[in-house]
Design an enzyme around this catalytic site. Structure first.
Site, PDB file in Angstrom:
ATOM      1  N   ASN A 209       0.750  -1.226  -0.432  1.00 56.47           N
ATOM      2  CA  ASN A 209      -0.035   0.348  -0.158  1.00 56.47           C
ATOM      3  C   ASN A 209       1.029   1.528   0.002  1.00 56.47           C
ATOM      4  OD1 ASN A 209      -1.836   2.018   0.591  1.00 56.47           O
ATOM      5  ND2 ASN A 209      -1.933   2.036   2.612  1.00 56.47           N
ATOM      6  N   TRP A 210       1.223   2.228  -0.880  1.00 56.76           N
ATOM      7  CA  TRP A 210       1.753   3.401  -1.270  1.00 56.76           C
ATOM      8  C   TRP A 210       1.301   4.375  -0.364  1.00 56.76           C
ATOM      9  CZ3 TRP A 210       4.813   3.444  -6.430  1.00 56.76           C
ATOM     10  CH2 TRP A 210       5.696   2.461  -6.682  1.00 56.76           C
ATOM     11  N   LYS A 211       0.295   4.083  -0.174  1.00 57.83           N
ATOM     12  CA  LYS A 211      -0.303   5.563   0.632  1.00 57.83           C
ATOM     13  C   LYS A 211      -0.551   6.489  -0.313  1.00 57.83           C
ATOM     14  CE  LYS A 211       0.305   3.749   5.028  1.00 57.83           C
ATOM     15  NZ  LYS A 211       0.410   4.015   6.400  1.00 57.83           N
TER      16      LYS A 211
ATOM     17  N   HIS B 205      -9.694   1.036   4.971  1.00 59.60           N
ATOM     18  CA  HIS B 205      -7.695   1.517   5.622  1.00 59.60           C
ATOM     19  C   HIS B 205      -8.333   2.490   6.383  1.00 59.60           C
ATOM     20  CE1 HIS B 205      -3.989   2.453   5.978  1.00 59.60           C
ATOM     21  NE2 HIS B 205      -3.495   1.911   5.887  1.00 59.60           N
TER      22      HIS B 205
ATOM     23  N   GLU C  67      -6.637   4.543   7.791  1.00 59.70           N
ATOM     24  CA  GLU C  67      -6.711   5.671   7.492  1.00 59.70           C
ATOM     25  C   GLU C  67      -7.662   6.621   6.966  1.00 59.70           C
ATOM     26  OE1 GLU C  67      -3.110   6.089   5.150  1.00 59.70           O
ATOM     27  OE2 GLU C  67      -2.447   5.639   7.061  1.00 59.70           O
TER      28      GLU C  67
ATOM     29  N   GLU D 271      -5.391  -4.992  11.006  1.00 57.38           N
ATOM     30  CA  GLU D 271      -3.885  -4.237  10.867  1.00 57.38           C
ATOM     31  C   GLU D 271      -4.168  -2.921  12.946  1.00 57.38           C
ATOM     32  OE1 GLU D 271      -2.332  -2.608   6.670  1.00 57.38           O
ATOM     33  OE2 GLU D 271      -4.199  -1.329   7.621  1.00 57.38           O
TER      34      GLU D 271
ATOM     35  N   GLY E 162       2.728   2.524  10.952  1.00 61.58           N
ATOM     36  CA  GLY E 162       3.548   3.522  11.008  1.00 61.58           C
ATOM     37  C   GLY E 162       4.301   3.794  11.882  1.00 61.58           C
TER      38      GLY E 162
ATOM     39  N   SER F 139       3.540  -1.707  10.350  1.00 63.88           N
ATOM     40  CA  SER F 139       5.278  -2.594  10.844  1.00 63.88           C
ATOM     41  C   SER F 139       5.747  -3.685  10.161  1.00 63.88           C
ATOM     42  CB  SER F 139       5.629  -1.564  12.092  1.00 63.88           C
ATOM     43  OG  SER F 139       5.045  -0.233  12.146  1.00 63.88           O
TER      44      SER F 139
ATOM     45  N   GLY G  36       4.766   1.424   4.747  1.00 63.52           N
ATOM     46  CA  GLY G  36       6.315   2.302   4.263  1.00 63.52           C
ATOM     47  C   GLY G  36       7.113   0.941   3.435  1.00 63.52           C
TER      48      GLY G  36
HETATM   49  C1  PEP Z   1      -0.791   0.352   5.844  1.00 58.27           C
HETATM   50  O1  PEP Z   1      -0.847   1.824   5.808  1.00 58.27           O
HETATM   51  O2  PEP Z   1      -1.621  -0.200   5.392  1.00 58.27           O
HETATM   52  C2  PEP Z   1       0.204  -0.259   6.833  1.00 58.27           C
HETATM   53  C3  PEP Z   1       0.424  -1.758   6.912  1.00 58.27           C
HETATM   54  O3  PEP Z   1       1.775   0.433   7.163  1.00 58.27           O
HETATM   55  P1  PEP Z   1       3.163   0.329   7.616  1.00 58.27           P
HETATM   56  O4  PEP Z   1       3.558  -0.913   6.946  1.00 58.27           O
HETATM   57  O5  PEP Z   1       3.406   2.049   7.056  1.00 58.27           O
HETATM   58  O6  PEP Z   1       3.111   0.024   8.915  1.00 58.27           O
END
Ligand code: PEP
Length: 248
Positions: free
Chosen positions: A9-11, A93, A95, A163, A169, A209, A231
Site C-alpha cells: 500500500n503506497w498510500k 483502511h 486512515e 491492521e 507506521g 510495521s 512503508g
Molecule cells: C498500511 O498502511 O496499511 C501499513 C500497514 O503501513 P506500515 O506498513 O507502514 O505500517
C-alpha cells in the site's frame, strides 16, 4: 490450495519515476509462489497495470466509491478501476476510517461494489491503542468484521487485513500471541458467517510495521496468510525480503 498474498500500500506516495520500483519487483519475482499486489496512488494505476501486464505483479487501488457512477466529484468507482487494469481495491483502511470518517457500513458497500466490478476487496480492520488498552480488541474486530463484510463474500473476491491502528507506521507490532488471537478469532467468526470451508478460503493478512526483520516471525503465526505492507513496500529492495520471507 489458497496462495499466500503480500500487498503493498503506497498510500499518497509515488510519482511516475516510482514505477521503476514496480518494474524492479517484476524482474526480481518472475515466478513467485505467492501472490504479489501493489496498490500505488490512483494516478499511477493505469500505467503500472500496463507495464506489469505480462508479469506476476498485480496492480490494485487504495479506495473506491460505493456507487458504480454518478455525481460524485473527485471519486473513482470500482468499475473504473477495473477498466484501467486494477485487480483489487483496499477498502476500510484505518486512515480512511479516521480521516474520511468512513463507517463499516460504507466499507461494506464499497466491498460490494468492488465485487460487482470483478475486483478483490481487501477489507481492513483493526483496533486503536485505546481500544486495546481497554480490553476491547476482539469486540471491535467482531463489530467491524460483521458490518464491513457484504453478502456474497468468498475467498475469491475478499481478503481481510488485520491492521492494529497503533501499529501502522509506528514501528510497533503486536506480539505473536496477540496477532494469533485476532487471526484465530477472525477465522472462527468468518466460519460462523460463511461456513468453515468458505472461511478457510479467505486470506487473512497482518498489517502494521511489517519489515524485513520481523516478516518471517509474523508469517509463522497461525492463520496469517500474508501481509499488508505500507512503508516497506515503496522500494523494491525493502519489499523483496518480505516477499521472500512469505515464500520460505
Ligand atoms: C498500511 O498502511 O496499511 C501499513 C500497514 O503501513 P506500515 O506498513 O507502514 O505500517
Amino acid at each position: 490450495m489458497k496462495r499466500k498474498l503480500v500487498v503493498g500500500n503506497w498510500k499518497m506516495n509515488g510519482m511516475t519515476a516510482s514505477l521503476r520500483e514496480i518494474q524492479k519487483l517484476g524482474t526480481a519475482h518472475p515466478a513467485p509462489t505467492v501472490d504479489i499486489l501493489v496498490c500505488p496512488p490512483a494516478t499511477l494505476i493505469a500505467t503500472a497495470a500496463g507495464l506489469m501486464a505480462k508479469s506476476a505483479i498485480e496492480i490494485g487501488a487504495q479506495d473506491c466509491h460505493s456507487a458504480g457512477s454518478g455525481a460524485f466529484t473527485g471519486d473513482i468507482s470500482a468499475a473504473m478501476l477495473s477498466d484501467i487494469g486494477a485487480k483489487a481495491v483496499i477498502v476500510g483502511h484505518s486512515e480512511r476510517r479516521e480521516y474520511h470518517k468512513e463507517s463499516s457500513a460504507l466499507v461494506s458497500e464499497k466491498a460490494r461494489s468492488a465485487h460487482a466490478a470483478g475486483l478483490i476487496a481487501v477489507i481492513c480492520l483493526g483496533e486503536t491503542e485505546a481500544e486495546r488498552a481497554a480490553g476491547q480488541t476482539l469486540a471491535i474486530i467482531a463489530d467491524q468484521l460483521d458490518a464491513s463484510l457484504p453478502a456474497g463474500t468468498t475467498g475469491d473476491n475478499t481478503v481481510i487485513a488485520y491492521e492494529p491502528v497503533w501499529a501502522i507506521g509506528s514501528g510497533l507490532t503486536p506480539d505473536r500471541t496477540q496477532i494469533a488471537e485476532v487471526h484465530d478469532f477472525l477465522r472462527d467468526r468468518l466460519g460462523e458467517r460463511i461456513g468453515t470451508s468458505g472461511a478457510q478460503a479467505i486470506r487473512l493478512l497482518y498489517g502494521g510495521s511489517v519489515k524485513a526483520t520481523n516478516a518471517a516471525a509474523i508469517f509463522a503465526i497461525s492463520n496469517v496468510d500474508g501481509a499488508l505492507v505500507g512503508g516497506a513496500s515503496l522500494l523494491e529492495k525493502d519489499f523483496t525480503p518480505i516477499i521472500k520471507a512469505l515464500m520460505d
